[in-house]
Design an enzyme around this catalytic site. Structure first.
Site: not given
Ligand code: GDP
Ligand code: IMO
Ligand code: MG
Length: 421
Positions: A12, A15, A39-40, A221
């Site tokens: 998270d 990315k 979840g991107h 991840q």
């Molecule tokens: P990913 O899994 O690495 O793609 O990240 P996620 O989408 O799960 O979580 C990142 C969250 O932070 C999302 O809700 C994005 O919209 C938000 N986000 C990304 N970059 C920024 C930033 O620079 N500032 C803020 N405030 N939010 C951001």
């Molecule tokens: P993105 O790509 C954050 C965490 C789960 C749990 C552990 C194992 O959005 O960054 P699993 O479902 O793989 O058996 O879970 O890994 N986890 C993540 N945490 N971002 C993710 O993906 C994750 N994918 C799995 O919360 O702790």
């Molecule tokens: Mg994510």
């Protein structure tokens, strides 16, 4: 030529937003590991979209997207995602490709994930329950079914065989949830999947490399969730680091050029497991509320804490990171004081190395304190326009990691990204 973009923390890191930003400069975006546990988040036409399995380049019509062999794919989640993406006018027949070696997540894999977590009680991993672990187990156990197998008439017989095997394990866990509905959805989604572009992923990707095309491998991840090098056993079931790009796409190591590592300006983790800089107090809550730190896949609150340079340096080392991207820096806009972890104290001794296991020991983070900048930075467009105190904070991370920070993200929007050079 292949560049890699991956997360350096516990996932998270933002990315999805960064891949979406870079996608126009690449001919192909390829996912190489993980599955719908990811979840991107990206914003398209001001709308928030969360992608789980489709690469984050899908909204750029000149960029093709590949779900590589190292991914584990749930057809049900894929169908829903495709419907969403197509509602934005994207032609998936033109720009989405799936490797025939990609392993399938079956309904019983999801059930097994649930049963396994239940049996662990308070030692549970905190899995997203998407069936990731059991599907990778069937892959390495040489039982799994792959996308290419769907075309063969033996598929249904092999499905039934594997289902029976799973059922015996589920019975031993006294797991008796009715999964017939899940199966109905699954077979409907399988028919849809068969209508998409299924390719031989390794020839597909190498052909593009040989034609001089630019490919970006999109990690899911984060490095600290890597099954070998993360905080085992509180990890996911795939290799998430740059080395996994070769396995997950079928390319040679010398094809990899840049490794871009994404880190938040602080740190989060969702699910169980060690997190040395975690703040279980008002400061942690403030980070969670300003940063909207709730899981994009499960909605669970993310645990929050200070940036951890022991973990970050380790991640830079095992990935060979050549460029750093610092995200969510704006979340720190309203703090009087900030901290950065520079070492761990374990049994009274200081170390800057990641211990091999972190669950059975007590780790005290050694923190350096920095003054906050207390200014809204979300509208700043250039590095020179950032507050001096923010530059000091960023430059400290730069110096300690020895890797240049190339971009600072200052908001979730597509245009909120500051180039450092
Ligand atoms: P990913 O899994 O690495 O793609 O990240 P996620 O989408 O799960 O979580 C990142 C969250 O932070 C999302 O809700 C994005 O919209 C938000 N986000 C990304 N970059 C920024 C930033 O620079 N500032 C803020 N405030 N939010 C951001
Ligand atoms: P993105 O790509 C954050 C965490 C789960 C749990 C552990 C194992 O959005 O960054 P699993 O479902 O793989 O058996 O879970 O890994 N986890 C993540 N945490 N971002 C993710 O993906 C994750 N994918 C799995 O919360 O702790
Ligand atoms: Mg994510």
């Amino acid at each position: 030529m292949v560049d890699v973009l991956l997360g350096l923390q516990w996932g998270d890191e933002g990315k999805g937003k960064i891949v979406d930003f870079f996608a126009k400069d690449y001919d192909m975006i390829a996912r190489f590991q993980g599955g719908p546990n990811a979840g991107h988040t990206l914003y398209v036409q001001e709308k928030k979209i969360v992608l789980h399995q489709i690469p984050s380049g899908v909204f750029h019509s000149n960029t093709i997207n590949l779900i590589g062999s190292g991914v584990v794919l749930d057809p049900v989640v894929l169908k829903k995602e495709c419907d969403l993406v197509e509602s934005f006018g994207v032609d998936l027949r033109k720009n989405l490709f799936i490797s025939e070696r990609t392993h399938l997540i079956l309904p019983t894999h999801r059930a097994l994930d649930k049963a396994s977590e239940l049996s662990k009680g308070n030692q549970k991993i905190g899995s997203t329950l998407k069936g990731i672990g059991p599907t990778y187990m069937d892959k390495t156990g040489r039982n799994g079914l792959r996308v290419g197998d769907l075309m063969d008439k033996s598929f249904i017989t092999n499905y039934i065989k594997l289902r029976l095997k799973h059922q015996r394990i589920l019975d031993s866990h006294s797991f008796n949830e009715d999964i017939h509905e899940w199966e109905e959805e699954f077979f409907e989604a399988v028919e849809f999947l068969k209508s998409l572009n299924i390719v031989n992923g390794e020839y597909f990707v190498n052909k593009h490399i040989n034609e001089g095309k630019k490919i970006l491998a999109e990690g899911a991840q984060g490095s600290m969730l890597d099954v070998d090098f993360g905080t085992f056993p509180f990890v996911t079931s795939s290799n998430t680091i740059s080395a996994a790009v070769c396995n997950g796409l079928g390319i040679a190591p010398q094809k990899i050029r840049e490794v871009m590592g994404v880190s938040k300006a602080y740190c989060t983790r969702v699910g169980s497991g060690p997190f040395p800089t975690e703040l279980e107090n008002e400061t942690g809550e403030k980070l969670r509320s300003i940063g909207s730190e709730f899981g994009a896949t499960t909605g669970r609150p993310r645990r929050c804490g200070w940036i951890d340079l022991v973990a970050l340096n380790y991640a830079c080392m095992i990935n060979g990171v050549t460029k750093l991207i610092l995200t969510k820096a704006d979340v720190l806009d309203a703090f009087d004081e900030l901290k950065i972890c520079i070492a761990y104290k374990i049994d009274g001794k200081e170390t800057t190395q990641m211990p091999f296991q972190m669950s059975r020991i007590k780790i005290e983070p050694i923190l350096s304190t920095f003054p906050g900048w207390n200014k809204d930075t979300t509208n700043v467009k250039s590095f020179s326009g950032l507050p001096e105190k923010m530059k000091t904070y960023v430059e400290f991370i730069n110096k300690e990691t020895g890797v240049d920070i190339h971009y600072i993200s200052n908001g979730p929007g597509r245009d909120q990204l500051i180039s450092v050079n």
